[in-house]
Design a protein around this motif. Structure first.
Motif, PDB file in Angstrom:
ATOM      1  N   PRO A 211       0.824  -1.211   0.000  1.00 24.95           N
ATOM      2  CA  PRO A 211       0.000   0.000   0.000  1.00 24.95           C
ATOM      3  C   PRO A 211       0.856   1.257   0.000  1.00 24.95           C
ATOM      4  CG  PRO A 211      -0.802  -1.568   1.628  1.00 24.95           C
ATOM      5  CD  PRO A 211       0.522  -2.085   1.142  1.00 24.95           C
ATOM      6  N   PRO A 212       0.499   2.255  -0.805  1.00 24.96           N
ATOM      7  CA  PRO A 212       1.319   3.461  -0.893  1.00 24.96           C
ATOM      8  C   PRO A 212       1.194   4.402   0.293  1.00 24.96           C
ATOM      9  CG  PRO A 212      -0.616   3.684  -2.280  1.00 24.96           C
ATOM     10  CD  PRO A 212      -0.610   2.271  -1.764  1.00 24.96           C
TER      11      PRO A 212
ATOM     12  N   PRO B 255       5.797   0.407   4.904  1.00 26.95           N
ATOM     13  CA  PRO B 255       5.749  -1.051   4.872  1.00 26.95           C
ATOM     14  C   PRO B 255       6.268  -1.643   6.166  1.00 26.95           C
ATOM     15  CG  PRO B 255       7.577  -0.230   3.561  1.00 26.95           C
ATOM     16  CD  PRO B 255       6.776   0.971   3.966  1.00 26.95           C
ATOM     17  N   PRO B 256       5.818  -2.842   6.525  1.00 25.42           N
ATOM     18  CA  PRO B 256       6.338  -3.489   7.733  1.00 25.42           C
ATOM     19  C   PRO B 256       7.832  -3.739   7.608  1.00 25.42           C
ATOM     20  CG  PRO B 256       5.016  -5.013   6.426  1.00 25.42           C
ATOM     21  CD  PRO B 256       4.813  -3.660   5.838  1.00 25.42           C
TER      22      PRO B 256
ATOM     23  N   TYR C 236       7.280   4.457  -2.924  1.00 19.13           N
ATOM     24  CA  TYR C 236       6.254   3.707  -3.655  1.00 19.13           C
ATOM     25  C   TYR C 236       6.324   4.001  -5.143  1.00 19.13           C
ATOM     26  CZ  TYR C 236       1.671   2.216  -5.303  1.00 19.13           C
ATOM     27  OH  TYR C 236       0.641   1.615  -6.031  1.00 19.13           O
ATOM     28  N   TRP C 237       6.333   5.293  -5.510  1.00 19.93           N
ATOM     29  CA  TRP C 237       6.310   5.645  -6.928  1.00 19.93           C
ATOM     30  C   TRP C 237       7.665   5.417  -7.600  1.00 19.93           C
ATOM     31  CZ3 TRP C 237       3.031   8.190  -3.512  1.00 19.93           C
ATOM     32  CH2 TRP C 237       1.669   8.110  -3.841  1.00 19.93           C
TER      33      TRP C 237
ATOM     34  N   SER D  91     -11.516  -0.335  -0.546  1.00 17.73           N
ATOM     35  CA  SER D  91     -10.422   0.547  -0.925  1.00 17.73           C
ATOM     36  C   SER D  91      -9.553   0.909   0.272  1.00 17.73           C
ATOM     37  CB  SER D  91     -10.969   1.825  -1.564  1.00 17.73           C
ATOM     38  OG  SER D  91      -9.974   2.809  -1.683  1.00 17.73           O
ATOM     39  N   GLU D  92      -8.235   0.770   0.113  1.00 14.99           N
ATOM     40  CA  GLU D  92      -7.298   1.098   1.189  1.00 14.99           C
ATOM     41  C   GLU D  92      -7.338   2.583   1.525  1.00 14.99           C
ATOM     42  OE1 GLU D  92      -3.874   2.544   0.508  1.00 14.99           O
ATOM     43  OE2 GLU D  92      -3.043   2.196   2.485  1.00 14.99           O
ATOM     44  N   THR D  93      -7.635   3.418   0.514  1.00 17.37           N
ATOM     45  CA  THR D  93      -7.654   4.860   0.746  1.00 17.37           C
ATOM     46  C   THR D  93      -8.767   5.245   1.713  1.00 17.37           C
ATOM     47  OG1 THR D  93      -6.815   5.186  -1.490  1.00 17.37           O
ATOM     48  CG2 THR D  93      -7.713   7.110  -0.378  1.00 17.37           C
TER      49      THR D  93
END
Length: 293
Positions: free
Chosen positions: A73-74, A78-79, A123-124, A154-156
């Motif tokens: 996910p952006p 991250p873990p 991320y990008w 949706s994650e957002t």
């Protein structure tokens, strides 16, 4: 066609696999911890981690098309045990190598609007480098760069609810940044499947965006409006927000940090929306406003 979808039981994968089944394709979903409850019964599930080549290589045998959705996910850090580099770059390298090894006819990569191999946001940047892995392979490839995809799960939406409150909340710059062109998952997967089925799209990168340009504050207002709740956004100077996010970056319990600080100043919009290449016009797309209404 026999199609392998990496990350097939994630948010995008669930909808994509369902659409592929509806179009009478044989579908296999590959993920680290397969979840049969979110996929049609016709989808075959298999276990593998794109960061571990040996765990996925055999699943590419006999496949006509691979669609690589594997990503982190952006909006969250991250873990500790993984990274955008290992998944978006390493995962693409492993998936491409396995596809070449087994003679897969076509490889579809879901990247992201704003992907840039020289970008400052992890991320990008890693999405951009993952794209290059695919583009310089020996495969017939298609790259999709959607803006933020919305829909059930949706994650957002989850992120906004976790980090804001109804009635009164605080957002950097009053929520006026960043800007998005959200695209509905139902429209997005139609274009993805067209790219899978039709060879006319091979060798191209397609930017996909919705009909509206919205800010983070706009999305928060729309989201809470569906609950019948108003929201007043109190502004925090962008500089203070960036300093705070940089300060908490080393704390593993806080899923925000340097990359989120940089993302606050990024505009996730496109000048060249390629939806028309798939027979869509802006007026035909589901807007976020209409969806939440």
């Amino acid at each position: 066609m026999d199609i392998l979808v990496t990350g097939g039981d994630g948010f995008v994968g669930q909808h994509l696999c369902a659409e592929l089944v509806d179009r009478s394709h044989d579908v296999t979903s590959l993920s680290r911890t397969p979840d049969p409850s979110v996929l049609p019964g016709e989808v075959e599930l298999t276990e593998g981690d794109v960061t571990d080549y040996d765990s996925i290589e055999g699943e590419f045998e006999g496949k006509d098309v691979v669609m690589n959705l594997a990503a982190l996910p952006p909006l969250h850090q991250p873990p500790r045990e993984t990274s955008h580099d290992s998944v978006c770059i390493g995962g693409s390298i492993n998936a491409v190598e396995a596809a070449e090894e087994h003679g897969v006819s076509k490889f579809i990569e879901m990247s992201s609007l704003g992907a840039d191999p020289n970008g400052k946001i992890a991320y990008w940047r890693t999405q951009g480098l993952g794209e290059e892995v695919v583009r310089y392979s020996d495969l017939n490839w298609v790259v999709f760069r959607p803006s933020f995809i919305f829909g059930e799960g949706s994650e957002t939406f989850t992120f906004i609810r976790q980090h804001t409150t109804p009635y009164v909340t605080v957002l950097p710059d009053g929520g006026n940044q960043p800007r998005f062109q959200p695209i509905w998952i139902g429209d997005c997967v139609q274009m993805f499947v067209d790219g899978i089925e039709n060879d006319e799209y091979v060798g191209e990168i397609y930017e996909l965006a919705g009909p509206e340009v919205l800010t983070l504050g706009d999305v928060a207002r729309l989201l809470y409006g569906t609950d019948g709740k108003s929201i007043e956004i109190l502004p925090v100077p962008m500089l203070l927000a960036v300093i705070a996010l940089n300060a908490v970056d080393p704390i593993p319990q806080i899923p925000l940090g340097v990359n989120q600080a940089r993302a606050l100043k990024m505009s996730n919009t496109t000048r060249y929306n390629d939806i028309n290449e798939f027979g869509f016009t802006k007026s035909e797309l589901m807007s976020l406003s209409a969806y939440l209404a």
